[in-house]
Design an enzyme around this catalytic site. Structure first.
Site, short mmCIF file in Angstrom:
data_model
loop_
_atom_site.label_atom_id
_atom_site.label_comp_id
_atom_site.label_asym_id
_atom_site.label_seq_id
_atom_site.Cartn_x
_atom_site.Cartn_y
_atom_site.Cartn_z
N HIS A 160 7.41 -12.50 -3.77
CA HIS A 160 8.13 -11.59 -2.66
C HIS A 160 7.28 -11.76 -1.44
O HIS A 160 7.70 -11.50 -0.48
CB HIS A 160 8.56 -10.30 -3.20
CG HIS A 160 9.78 -10.40 -4.11
ND1 HIS A 160 10.76 -9.90 -3.76
CD2 HIS A 160 9.78 -10.82 -5.34
CE1 HIS A 160 11.61 -10.13 -4.90
NE2 HIS A 160 11.17 -10.65 -5.86
N ASP A 368 4.58 -10.95 6.71
CA ASP A 368 5.34 -10.44 5.91
C ASP A 368 6.24 -11.61 4.95
O ASP A 368 6.41 -12.89 5.62
CB ASP A 368 6.59 -9.79 6.65
CG ASP A 368 6.84 -8.52 5.94
OD1 ASP A 368 6.98 -8.29 4.88
OD2 ASP A 368 7.34 -7.37 6.53
C1 GDG Z 1 8.44 -7.05 -0.06
C2 GDG Z 1 7.67 -7.84 0.93
C3 GDG Z 1 10.18 -8.82 1.15
C4 GDG Z 1 11.83 1.37 4.17
N1 GDG Z 1 11.45 2.64 4.33
C5 GDG Z 1 12.50 3.30 3.68
C6 GDG Z 1 13.40 2.60 3.23
N2 GDG Z 1 12.87 1.33 3.27
C7 GDG Z 1 13.35 0.13 2.77
C8 GDG Z 1 14.02 -0.83 3.73
C9 GDG Z 1 13.93 -2.23 2.92
C10 GDG Z 1 12.76 -1.88 2.06
O1 GDG Z 1 12.75 -0.66 1.98
C11 GDG Z 1 11.57 -2.83 2.78
O2 GDG Z 1 11.67 -3.95 2.56
P1 GDG Z 1 10.68 -5.20 3.30
O3 GDG Z 1 11.55 -6.36 3.25
O4 GDG Z 1 10.69 -4.75 4.78
O5 GDG Z 1 9.31 -4.93 2.69
P2 GDG Z 1 8.59 -4.68 1.56
O6 GDG Z 1 8.69 -3.32 0.75
O7 GDG Z 1 7.10 -4.82 1.88
O8 GDG Z 1 8.84 -5.80 0.48
C12 GDG Z 1 9.00 -8.40 2.03
C13 GDG Z 1 10.73 -8.09 0.31
O9 GDG Z 1 9.66 -7.74 -0.79
C14 GDG Z 1 11.84 -8.38 -0.41
O10 GDG Z 1 11.29 -9.72 -1.39
O11 GDG Z 1 11.23 -9.10 2.40
O12 GDG Z 1 8.29 -9.38 2.87
O13 GDG Z 1 6.72 -7.52 1.48
O14 GDG Z 1 15.24 -2.27 2.34
O15 GDG Z 1 15.26 -0.36 4.27
N3 GDG Z 1 14.49 2.81 2.44
C15 GDG Z 1 14.60 4.22 2.40
N4 GDG Z 1 13.88 5.19 2.98
C16 GDG Z 1 12.96 4.65 3.83
O16 GDG Z 1 12.18 5.38 4.51
N5 GDG Z 1 15.82 4.72 1.95
#
Ligand code: GDG
Length: 472
Positions: A160, A368
């Site tokens: 990921h 990322d």
């Molecule tokens: C890893 C990889 C890859 C964030 N703050 C809150 C919240 N979130 C949710 C967002 C989004 C998720 O968390 C974050 O996803 P990301 O993709 O931005 O990043 P990572 O957590 O680092 O995930 C990344 C991912 O895996 C999938 O393969 O895209 O590159 O690092 O859904 O909305 N959700 C809630 N409250 C928050 O305060 N409910």
């Protein structure tokens, strides 16, 4: 159809929509195949309570047709496998931050021990024609450990997070061990083509792997398929969330509250890979160089707490707090605060309303794997009056989302210029960019991701051979 067995560090109940991410992605196929999801329970057993390295009690729950199996870890294993090797070595290095990695602490033994524990506990639960899908950097050697115990089922792996270029990987002591472990899989999947290219170069230069064409690589007496499978979101599900009462209520509240302002939004786990201090500096530069945005532009930054026990995370928290404080102190007015910084987890149903009420999203990680917030922001917009996405070129998402305003987050001035452009962008251009972005995230949604990975895995040539996998 074969039963799907998913293994990841944490397990979520696919029936609960709040689970988000991977749970939403895998729910359909887990439900339809009566699948199993295996991982750590999140529980840490102290030595005083009988917690022993390499051991852990197993728990089984039935979630509809899906079996959830979780394992407890003892404190020592948690510290070396999770905090130590996974988040103190692999996470920083894979995000190009060699300076933050702690190589010397001997965490690797615990990482390996927990992967062996997972393999030992999982093996007796497997059925002959199961398809196994292992997720992320915590579990890279798991297939090798399973193979060493005689497992012959098809096994796929999805990373990921980004895969850095060979010379960065080579800085990890024992990196060749990790690389060799990837060849125990039948399919390894990456988020982007640039990650895939790094794998190809690494396999060739460090493992002298033979390129068999069609994404197949041969080394260590095995053939592994490698491909790019950019993860998506469930666009329909996210849009339904935007239209649900809580989403609408949030939208109404934000548009009322900020009727005289232009809202910018950032939603991230508080992690150094997300580039939050750089983003704040770019926002400060915007207020400095384009004063017409003062008393007008408000940035709401949600930075949800994450891995607070790791030192680098406390450092980033303090840096961010101090930047937000100084921007508000220097530019704020009695009736206007430039930055609203929230260091809490916001309930998922509220996010789409917040995204929709925002004119601009700042998604500016330094590195990322993909970044799902960029896709959620686009999905939540009103196509008739959409907001603008400012996206780092170093997010995996930038390979697909080319109609966003792509920025180099290290270049503070250029990022501030792009934010200003986004705030001024005429409706017609906003609509055109949004329509193109929406079409892409719809086409490559999370169901596409899941199906194309599993489809490729099912077609990977069978590796059942007379040669047993030697323990790493
Ligand atoms: C890893 C990889 C890859 C964030 N703050 C809150 C919240 N979130 C949710 C967002 C989004 C998720 O968390 C974050 O996803 P990301 O993709 O931005 O990043 P990572 O957590 O680092 O995930 C990344 C991912 O895996 C999938 O393969 O895209 O590159 O690092 O859904 O909305 N959700 C809630 N409250 C928050 O305060 N409910």
């Amino acid at each position: 159809m074969s039963r799907l067995v998913v293994i990841s560090n944490r397990v979520a109940d696919p029936r609960k929509s709040a689970a988000g991410g991977l749970a939403v992605a895998l729910a359909d196929v887990l439900n339809s195949t009566g699948g199993m999801w295996f991982g750590w329970s999140g529980k840490i057993i102290e030595a005083a309570d009988g917690g022993k390295p390499g051991e852990g009690e197993m728990h089984t729950h039935q979630a509809g047709p899906v079996k959830l199996v979780t394992l407890d870890l003892c404190r020592e294993d948690y510290k070396s496998y999770y905090e130590g090797y996974s988040n103190g070595v692999l996470w920083p290095v894979f995000h190009y931050r060699l300076d933050l990695a702690d190589f010397d602490a001997g965490y690797i033994g615990g990482y390996r021990r927990v992967n062996q524990l997972f393999a030992r506990k999982l093996l007796p639960l497997l059925q002959e024609d199961d398809v196994i899908w292992i997720h992320d950097y915590h579990l890279i050697p798991l297939a090798a450990e399973l193979r060493a115990l005689g497992c012959t089922q098809r096994i796929g792996f999805f990373l990921h997070i980004p895969l850095p270029p060979p010379l960065i990987l080579a800085a990890i002591p024992g990196h060749d061990w990790l690389l060799r472990a990837l060849f125990a899989y039948d399919l390894v999947g990456f988020q982007s083509h640039s990650d895939l290219e790094h794998f190809a170069r690494y396999a060739q230069t460090e493992a002298f792997a033979q390129n068999l064409g069609d994404g197949r690589w041969r080394a260590f007496n095995r053939t592994v398929h490698a491909g790019a499978f950019p993860i998506g979101i469930d666009v329909e599900e996210f849009q339904a969330l935007a239209d649900a009462p809580e989403g609408r209520e949030m939208f109404d509240r934000m548009t009322r509250e900020y009727s005289r302002r232009q809202l910018l939004v950032g939603v991230d786990r508080l992690d150094y890979s997300k580039g939050l201090p750089h983003r704040m500096r770019a926002f400060r530069e915007l207020l400095q160089s384009y004063p017409e945005n003062r008393k007008k532009a408000t940035l709401i930054q949600i930075a949800s707490p994450s891995r607070e026990e790791v030192d680098a995370y406390t450092d980033i928290l303090h840096e961010l707090e101090s930047l937000c404080g100084s921007i508000n102190g220097n530019y704020g007015e009695l009736d206007w605060m430039p930055v609203r910084y929230i260091h809490r987890n916001v309930a998922r149903p509220k996010l789409p309303g917040l995204y929709r009420a925002s004119r601009v999203a700042l998604v500016t990680p330094l590195r990322d794997g993909m970044n799902l917030v960029a896709k959620e922001f686009v999905a939540a917009q009103d196509p008739a009056d959409p907001g603008v996405l400012v996206l780092s070129r170093f997010a995996g998402a930038a390979e697909q989302m080319t109609e966003a305003l792509l920025v180099n987050p290290y270049d503070i001035e250029a990022t501030a210029n792009a934010i200003n452009l986004a705030l001024q962008m005429p409706l017609e251009e906003r609509r055109a960019r949004h329509a193109a972005l929406l079409a892409t995230i719809r086409k490559f949604d999370v169901h596409w991701w899941c199906n194309s990975f599993l489809d490729t895995l099912s077609k990977a040539e069978s590796q059942v051979s007379g040669t047993p996998w030697l323990r790493l």
